[in-house]
Enzyme design. Structure first.
Site, PDB file in Angstrom:
ATOM      1  N   LYS A   9     -14.218 -82.461  29.705  1.00  0.00           N
ATOM      2  CA  LYS A   9     -14.037 -83.513  30.710  1.00  0.00           C
ATOM      3  C   LYS A   9     -12.548 -83.826  30.962  1.00  0.00           C
ATOM      4  CE  LYS A   9     -18.519 -85.722  29.744  1.00  0.00           C
ATOM      5  NZ  LYS A   9     -19.178 -87.008  29.339  1.00  0.00           N
ATOM      6  N   PHE A  57     -22.901 -98.004  34.568  1.00  0.00           N
ATOM      7  CA  PHE A  57     -21.655 -97.246  34.402  1.00  0.00           C
ATOM      8  C   PHE A  57     -21.518 -96.096  35.397  1.00  0.00           C
ATOM      9  CE2 PHE A  57     -24.731 -95.463  31.269  1.00  0.00           C
ATOM     10  CZ  PHE A  57     -24.735 -94.119  31.650  1.00  0.00           C
ATOM     11  N   ARG A  85     -25.151 -79.926  20.960  1.00  0.00           N
ATOM     12  CA  ARG A  85     -25.251 -81.399  20.952  1.00  0.00           C
ATOM     13  C   ARG A  85     -24.804 -81.951  19.593  1.00  0.00           C
ATOM     14  NH1 ARG A  85     -26.116 -84.410  25.675  1.00  0.00           N
ATOM     15  NH2 ARG A  85     -26.774 -86.049  24.236  1.00  0.00           N
ATOM     16  N   THR A  91     -22.758 -89.846  21.923  1.00  0.00           N
ATOM     17  CA  THR A  91     -22.090 -90.257  23.164  1.00  0.00           C
ATOM     18  C   THR A  91     -20.964 -91.249  22.868  1.00  0.00           C
ATOM     19  OG1 THR A  91     -24.256 -90.078  24.228  1.00  0.00           O
ATOM     20  CG2 THR A  91     -22.516 -91.191  25.476  1.00  0.00           C
ATOM     21  N   ARG A 102     -16.523 -85.178  19.493  1.00  0.00           N
ATOM     22  CA  ARG A 102     -16.296 -86.527  20.011  1.00  0.00           C
ATOM     23  C   ARG A 102     -15.651 -87.442  18.965  1.00  0.00           C
ATOM     24  NH1 ARG A 102     -21.862 -86.972  23.583  1.00  0.00           N
ATOM     25  NH2 ARG A 102     -20.952 -86.428  25.595  1.00  0.00           N
ATOM     26  N   HIS A 115     -19.345 -82.594  27.719  1.00  0.00           N
ATOM     27  CA  HIS A 115     -20.752 -82.716  28.110  1.00  0.00           C
ATOM     28  C   HIS A 115     -21.501 -81.512  27.549  1.00  0.00           C
ATOM     29  CE1 HIS A 115     -24.377 -82.960  30.645  1.00  0.00           C
ATOM     30  NE2 HIS A 115     -24.247 -81.654  30.748  1.00  0.00           N
TER      31      HIS A 115
HETATM   32  P1  IDP Z   1     -24.359 -87.643  26.844  1.00  0.00           P
HETATM   33  O1  IDP Z   1     -23.120 -87.139  27.576  1.00  0.00           O
HETATM   34  O2  IDP Z   1     -24.109 -87.828  25.373  1.00  0.00           O
HETATM   35  O3  IDP Z   1     -25.591 -86.837  27.133  1.00  0.00           O
HETATM   36  P2  IDP Z   1     -25.450 -89.677  28.640  1.00  0.00           P
HETATM   37  O4  IDP Z   1     -26.233 -90.867  28.192  1.00  0.00           O
HETATM   38  O5  IDP Z   1     -26.186 -88.582  29.323  1.00  0.00           O
HETATM   39  O6  IDP Z   1     -24.621 -89.141  27.379  1.00  0.00           O
HETATM   40  O7  IDP Z   1     -24.312 -90.228  29.604  1.00  0.00           O
HETATM   41  C1  IDP Z   1     -23.548 -89.345  30.421  1.00  0.00           C
HETATM   42  C2  IDP Z   1     -22.091 -89.753  30.347  1.00  0.00           C
HETATM   43  O8  IDP Z   1     -21.935 -91.045  30.935  1.00  0.00           O
HETATM   44  C3  IDP Z   1     -21.532 -89.932  28.928  1.00  0.00           C
HETATM   45  O9  IDP Z   1     -21.160 -88.718  28.318  1.00  0.00           O
HETATM   46  C4  IDP Z   1     -20.359 -90.833  29.179  1.00  0.00           C
HETATM   47  O10 IDP Z   1     -19.237 -90.138  29.736  1.00  0.00           O
HETATM   48  C5  IDP Z   1     -20.936 -91.775  30.228  1.00  0.00           C
HETATM   49  N1  IDP Z   1     -21.578 -92.957  29.609  1.00  0.00           N
HETATM   50  C6  IDP Z   1     -22.774 -93.021  28.969  1.00  0.00           C
HETATM   51  N2  IDP Z   1     -23.062 -94.253  28.536  1.00  0.00           N
HETATM   52  C7  IDP Z   1     -22.008 -95.026  28.937  1.00  0.00           C
HETATM   53  C8  IDP Z   1     -21.709 -96.435  28.778  1.00  0.00           C
HETATM   54  O11 IDP Z   1     -22.473 -97.220  28.204  1.00  0.00           O
HETATM   55  N3  IDP Z   1     -20.513 -96.843  29.314  1.00  0.00           N
HETATM   56  C9  IDP Z   1     -19.654 -96.008  29.973  1.00  0.00           C
HETATM   57  N4  IDP Z   1     -19.911 -94.682  30.128  1.00  0.00           N
HETATM   58  C10 IDP Z   1     -21.064 -94.203  29.619  1.00  0.00           C
HETATM   59 MG    MG Z   2     -26.644 -86.582  28.948  1.00  0.00          MG
END
Ligand code: IDP
Ligand code: MG
Length: 138
Positions: A9, A57, A85, A91, A102, A115
């Site tokens: 990213k 978000f 993962r 996350t 991370r 991602h």
């Molecule tokens: P992941 O990337 O671990 O699969 P997802 O829940 O799919 O997580 O969320 C996609 C992306 O959105 C995250 O990687 C992060 O960049 C952003 N994100 C997720 N939850 C939040 C939050 O609560 N606040 C701000 N950004 C978030």
């Molecule tokens: Mg995701």
């Protein structure tokens, strides 16, 4: 399905740590079988993260994902969707395990460096979103 889509990213490309992340991936025995550096349009980012469009978000996420270059890549290996993962970590970097990408590199729950696809179906769709079949060299 032994392939997954990874994105390095904008927070990571801007800090010049794409090689460090690729090094972790390769040390785990995962192969990078396709890779390109691109800048996502608002349309592309919104389509890619469509499942999150109702989340609070979402707008910030699209701003961030289009703020700079990303590296999109196809990874190959045994059970690579789950394995990547795990290597990525949670996350929220505060909850990510020691040794994960991370934990090591994420700046925040949003700016979390990488991602990775979360299911076989999504991996297939996400790979097709960025790559043509003849761009993936197995
Ligand atoms: P992941 O990337 O671990 O699969 P997802 O829940 O799919 O997580 O969320 C996609 C992306 O959105 C995250 O990687 C992060 O960049 C952003 N994100 C997720 N939850 C939040 C939050 O609560 N606040 C701000 N950004 C978030
Ligand atoms: Mg995701």
């Amino acid at each position: 399905m032994n392939k997954t889509l990874s994105i390095i990213k904008p927070d990571a490309t801007s800090r010049n740590i794409t090689g460090a992340i690729n090094s972790i991936i390769e040390k785990e025995g995962i192969k990078i079988i396709a890779q390109k550096r691109i800048k996502l349009s608002k349309e592309q980012a919104s389509e890619f993260y469509k499942i999150h469009e109702d989340k609070p978000f979402f707008n910030d996420l699209i701003e961030y994902m289009t703020s700079g270059a990303v590296i999109v890549q196809v990874l190959q290996g045994d059970d690579v969707i789950n394995k990547y993962r795990e290597i990525m970590g949670a996350t929220n970097p505060e909850k990510a395990k020691e040794g994960t990408i991370r934990k090591k590199f994420a700046l925040s729950i949003q700016e979390n460096a990488v991602h990775g696809s979360d299911s076989s179906e999504n991996a297939g769709n996400e790979i097709n979103f960025f790559f043509k079949e003849n761009e993936i060299i197995t």
